[in-house]
Design a protein around this motif. Structure first.
Motif, PDB file in Angstrom:
ATOM      1  N   THR A  76      -1.133   9.302 -11.404  1.00 34.63           N
ATOM      2  CA  THR A  76      -0.656   8.528 -10.256  1.00 34.63           C
ATOM      3  C   THR A  76       0.789   8.843  -9.913  1.00 34.63           C
ATOM      4  N   ASP A 126      -4.757  11.067  -8.116  1.00 31.31           N
ATOM      5  CA  ASP A 126      -5.293   9.992  -7.275  1.00 31.31           C
ATOM      6  C   ASP A 126      -4.569   9.912  -5.941  1.00 31.31           C
ATOM      7  N   GLU A 148      -6.352   8.293  -3.420  1.00 33.06           N
ATOM      8  CA  GLU A 148      -6.967   7.139  -2.757  1.00 33.06           C
ATOM      9  C   GLU A 148      -6.021   5.953  -2.749  1.00 33.06           C
ATOM     10  N   HIS A 149      -5.322   5.755  -3.848  1.00 29.89           N
ATOM     11  CA  HIS A 149      -4.353   4.671  -3.961  1.00 29.89           C
ATOM     12  C   HIS A 149      -2.970   5.276  -4.198  1.00 29.89           C
ATOM     13  N   GLY A 150      -1.938   4.537  -3.878  1.00 32.64           N
ATOM     14  CA  GLY A 150      -0.596   5.022  -4.162  1.00 32.64           C
ATOM     15  C   GLY A 150      -0.039   5.916  -3.069  1.00 32.64           C
ATOM     16  N   TYR A 151       0.828   6.856  -3.460  1.00 32.59           N
ATOM     17  CA  TYR A 151       1.625   7.587  -2.481  1.00 32.59           C
ATOM     18  C   TYR A 151       1.541   9.105  -2.621  1.00 32.59           C
ATOM     19  N   PRO A 161      -8.381  10.296  -0.357  1.00 32.80           N
ATOM     20  CA  PRO A 161      -8.301   8.931   0.153  1.00 32.80           C
ATOM     21  C   PRO A 161      -9.542   8.488   0.914  1.00 32.80           C
ATOM     22  N   ASP A 194     -14.366  -1.986  -8.955  1.00 32.22           N
ATOM     23  CA  ASP A 194     -14.902  -2.098  -7.608  1.00 32.22           C
ATOM     24  C   ASP A 194     -16.361  -2.548  -7.627  1.00 32.22           C
TER      25      ASP A 194
END
Length: 259
Positions: free
Chosen positions: A21, A42, A44-47, A72, A174
């Motif tokens: 991440t 990753d 999909e989440h974060g920056y 993402p 999820d």
């Protein structure tokens, strides 16, 4: 590309990985030096962006480490661009049906299997290695959809019937949320669902992956037969270790990291 990881999965061995991440490429260098089998960067989440992916791919060169990316979305652009900068495959989030998986596979593979366009980026060494890469990519890349909703579980047989799938990756949090247990890692019934997905995938010769949140859980997942086990995330592992040390030193804290 992915030769070492594929060999472990084919031999029904557990391949250990790390969820990444942070943009720091040193994380990937360390993962390779420690002998991990794979990482998942990753998006999909974060920056994290494509420049970060390129840094992680570069840091893995000269090792057997597989660099996967979680894009993402299921759209063509993020998948194509992640592969163009050198990712060895994708872990695709939130697929719900076999038709969705078939549509996503079109973004991963070159014709005739898919419709990925040919570019001159890092994956083909800026064009210097284009012929070799393009000819082998459809066999070499890893395509791993995530099973992380009740709808996906309901359609599991259809999803597992897609011939291009190399493995599936489970998302317990999820899955729990989709069943009404928002904020729980394994809500009511999800532990049983995880093992059912594992068993049904293995019947078809497909490996299953999952995140472990402790050494004990990693051992349990290995013994259950999961082919891909994430030992956690880069920052999550740092949080857990710092929390453990400060607690042992008498500092009161409420350190908790999901993974």
């Amino acid at each position: 590309m992915n030769e070492a990881l594929r060999a472990k999965l084919a031999a029904n061995e557990t391949a250990y990985g790390l969820w990444v991440t942070s943009e720091a490429s040193a994380v990937t260098e360390i993962a390779g030096a420690l002998g991990l089998d794979w990482i998942c960067v990753d998006m999909e989440h974060g920056y994290l962006d494509y420049r970060a992916i390129q840094g992680h791919v570069t840091a893995a060169r000269g090792t057997d480490l597989t660099v996967l990316v979680r894009p993402p979305s299921q759209e063509l652009e993020p998948i194509k661009r992640a592969l163009d900068v050198g990712a060895h495959g994708v872990i695709v989030p939130l697929v719900n049906t076999g038709d969705e998986v078939r549509a996503v596979s079109q973004h991963v593979y070159y014709p005739p299997l898919g419709r990925r366009g040919i570019g001159g980026e890092r994956s083909v060494t800026w064009g210097l290695d284009l012929t070799r890469y393009v000819r082998g990519a459809n066999q070499d890349l890893l395509f791993v959809p995530m099973i992380e909703t009740q709808t996906a579980y309901d359609n599991l047989d259809d999803i597992l019937s897609v011939s291009e799938i190399d493995a599936v990756f489970l998302g317990p949090a999820d899955m729990s949320a989709s069943r009404g247990a928002v904020g729980e890692w394994e809500g009511p019934g999800v532990a049983e669902i995880n093992l059912d997905i594992l068993a049904r995938a293995r019947e078809r010769g497909i490996s299953a992956g999952i995140v472990a949140r402790s050494t004990y859980e990693a051992i349990a997942r290995r013994d259950q037969g999961f082919g891909m086990v994430s030992l956690g995330s880069d920052l999550g592992l740092m949080i857990r270790q710092i929390g453990s040390m400060t607690s042992a030193l008498g500092r009161d804290n409420l350190v908790h990291s999901w993974f």
